[in-house]
Design a protein around this motif. Structure first.
Motif, short mmCIF file in Angstrom:
data_model
loop_
_atom_site.label_atom_id
_atom_site.label_comp_id
_atom_site.label_asym_id
_atom_site.label_seq_id
_atom_site.Cartn_x
_atom_site.Cartn_y
_atom_site.Cartn_z
N LEU A 130 -53.77 -13.20 -5.54
CA LEU A 130 -53.49 -11.81 -5.88
C LEU A 130 -52.04 -11.46 -5.56
O LEU A 130 -51.36 -10.83 -6.36
CB LEU A 130 -54.45 -10.87 -5.14
CG LEU A 130 -54.24 -9.38 -5.41
CD1 LEU A 130 -54.42 -9.07 -6.89
CD2 LEU A 130 -55.20 -8.56 -4.57
N ALA A 131 -51.56 -11.89 -4.42
CA ALA A 131 -50.17 -11.61 -4.05
C ALA A 131 -49.20 -12.21 -5.09
O ALA A 131 -48.24 -11.55 -5.50
CB ALA A 131 -49.86 -12.16 -2.66
N GLN A 132 -49.46 -13.42 -5.52
CA GLN A 132 -48.59 -14.08 -6.51
C GLN A 132 -48.66 -13.36 -7.85
O GLN A 132 -47.64 -13.15 -8.51
CB GLN A 132 -48.97 -15.55 -6.67
CG GLN A 132 -48.62 -16.38 -5.46
CD GLN A 132 -49.14 -17.81 -5.59
OE1 GLN A 132 -49.83 -18.16 -6.53
NE2 GLN A 132 -48.81 -18.63 -4.61
N LEU A 133 -49.87 -13.00 -8.27
CA LEU A 133 -50.03 -12.32 -9.55
C LEU A 133 -49.39 -10.94 -9.52
O LEU A 133 -48.72 -10.54 -10.49
CB LEU A 133 -51.51 -12.24 -9.93
CG LEU A 133 -52.16 -13.56 -10.31
CD1 LEU A 133 -53.67 -13.41 -10.39
CD2 LEU A 133 -51.60 -14.09 -11.62
N LEU A 134 -49.56 -10.21 -8.44
CA LEU A 134 -48.96 -8.88 -8.35
C LEU A 134 -47.44 -8.97 -8.32
O LEU A 134 -46.76 -8.12 -8.89
CB LEU A 134 -49.48 -8.14 -7.12
CG LEU A 134 -50.95 -7.71 -7.18
CD1 LEU A 134 -51.35 -6.98 -5.91
CD2 LEU A 134 -51.25 -6.88 -8.41
N ASP A 146 -65.34 -17.77 -8.39
CA ASP A 146 -66.55 -17.03 -8.05
C ASP A 146 -66.30 -15.58 -8.44
O ASP A 146 -65.30 -15.27 -9.09
CB ASP A 146 -66.92 -17.20 -6.57
CG ASP A 146 -65.86 -16.74 -5.61
OD1 ASP A 146 -64.97 -15.94 -6.00
OD2 ASP A 146 -65.91 -17.14 -4.44
N SER A 147 -67.19 -14.69 -8.07
CA SER A 147 -67.05 -13.30 -8.49
C SER A 147 -65.80 -12.64 -7.93
O SER A 147 -65.33 -11.63 -8.45
CB SER A 147 -68.29 -12.50 -8.09
OG SER A 147 -68.46 -12.51 -6.69
N THR A 148 -65.21 -13.22 -6.90
CA THR A 148 -63.97 -12.69 -6.36
C THR A 148 -62.86 -12.72 -7.41
O THR A 148 -61.96 -11.87 -7.39
CB THR A 148 -63.53 -13.51 -5.12
OG1 THR A 148 -64.63 -13.60 -4.23
CG2 THR A 148 -62.35 -12.91 -4.43
N GLN A 191 -63.05 -16.80 -3.17
CA GLN A 191 -62.73 -15.89 -2.07
C GLN A 191 -61.69 -16.49 -1.13
O GLN A 191 -60.93 -15.77 -0.50
CB GLN A 191 -63.98 -15.51 -1.30
CG GLN A 191 -64.62 -16.65 -0.54
CD GLN A 191 -65.86 -16.19 0.20
OE1 GLN A 191 -66.29 -15.07 0.09
NE2 GLN A 191 -66.44 -17.10 0.96
N HIS A 192 -61.61 -17.80 -1.05
CA HIS A 192 -60.65 -18.46 -0.16
C HIS A 192 -59.21 -18.35 -0.68
O HIS A 192 -58.27 -18.32 0.10
CB HIS A 192 -61.03 -19.92 0.06
CG HIS A 192 -62.40 -20.08 0.64
ND1 HIS A 192 -62.71 -19.71 1.93
CD2 HIS A 192 -63.55 -20.53 0.09
CE1 HIS A 192 -64.00 -19.94 2.14
NE2 HIS A 192 -64.52 -20.44 1.05
N GLU A 193 -59.04 -18.33 -1.98
CA GLU A 193 -57.70 -18.28 -2.59
C GLU A 193 -57.32 -16.88 -3.05
O GLU A 193 -56.18 -16.66 -3.46
CB GLU A 193 -57.64 -19.21 -3.82
CG GLU A 193 -57.83 -20.67 -3.52
CD GLU A 193 -59.30 -21.08 -3.40
OE1 GLU A 193 -59.56 -22.12 -2.79
OE2 GLU A 193 -60.17 -20.34 -3.90
#
Length: 94
Positions: free
Chosen positions: A16-20, A46-48, A9-11
């Motif tokens: 997500l921004a980098q992958l998108l 984690d589940s995030t 959850q911290h990263e």
């Protein structure tokens, strides 16, 4: 495109921004491409991480592409099974 070594959850927001951003690059190509995320480097999660992967899938589909996730750690793959999303991440492996 590789997933980061840590995806909790911290990263999540920065990952997500980098992958998108990386997913946006194939937008210049014809629809129908299969985009591949490689989880080989992923060590801590984690589940995030599932939420991030599903958002990447949503973005790929919106751009007319499919998304496949390969080499996920066994623990994350089992978590995806628990949530019932394995087929969304890799329809050939589910």
């Amino acid at each position: 495109m590789p997933l980061p070594a840590v995806l909790t959850q911290h990263e999540a927001r920065s990952a997500l921004a980098q992958l998108l951003q990386a997913l946006a690059l194939p937008g210049r190509q014809p629809a129908g491409q299969t985009l591949v995320l490689d989880g080989q480097a992923l060590q801590r999660f984690d589940s995030t991480a599932l939420a991030v992967l599903l958002e990447c899938r949503r973005e790929a589909l919106q751009r007319g592409h499919s998304l496949r996730v390969q080499a996920l750690p066994e623990g994350l793959w089992k978590l995806a099974g628990l949530y019932g999303v394995q087929g969304l991440l890799d329809p050939h492996h589910a």
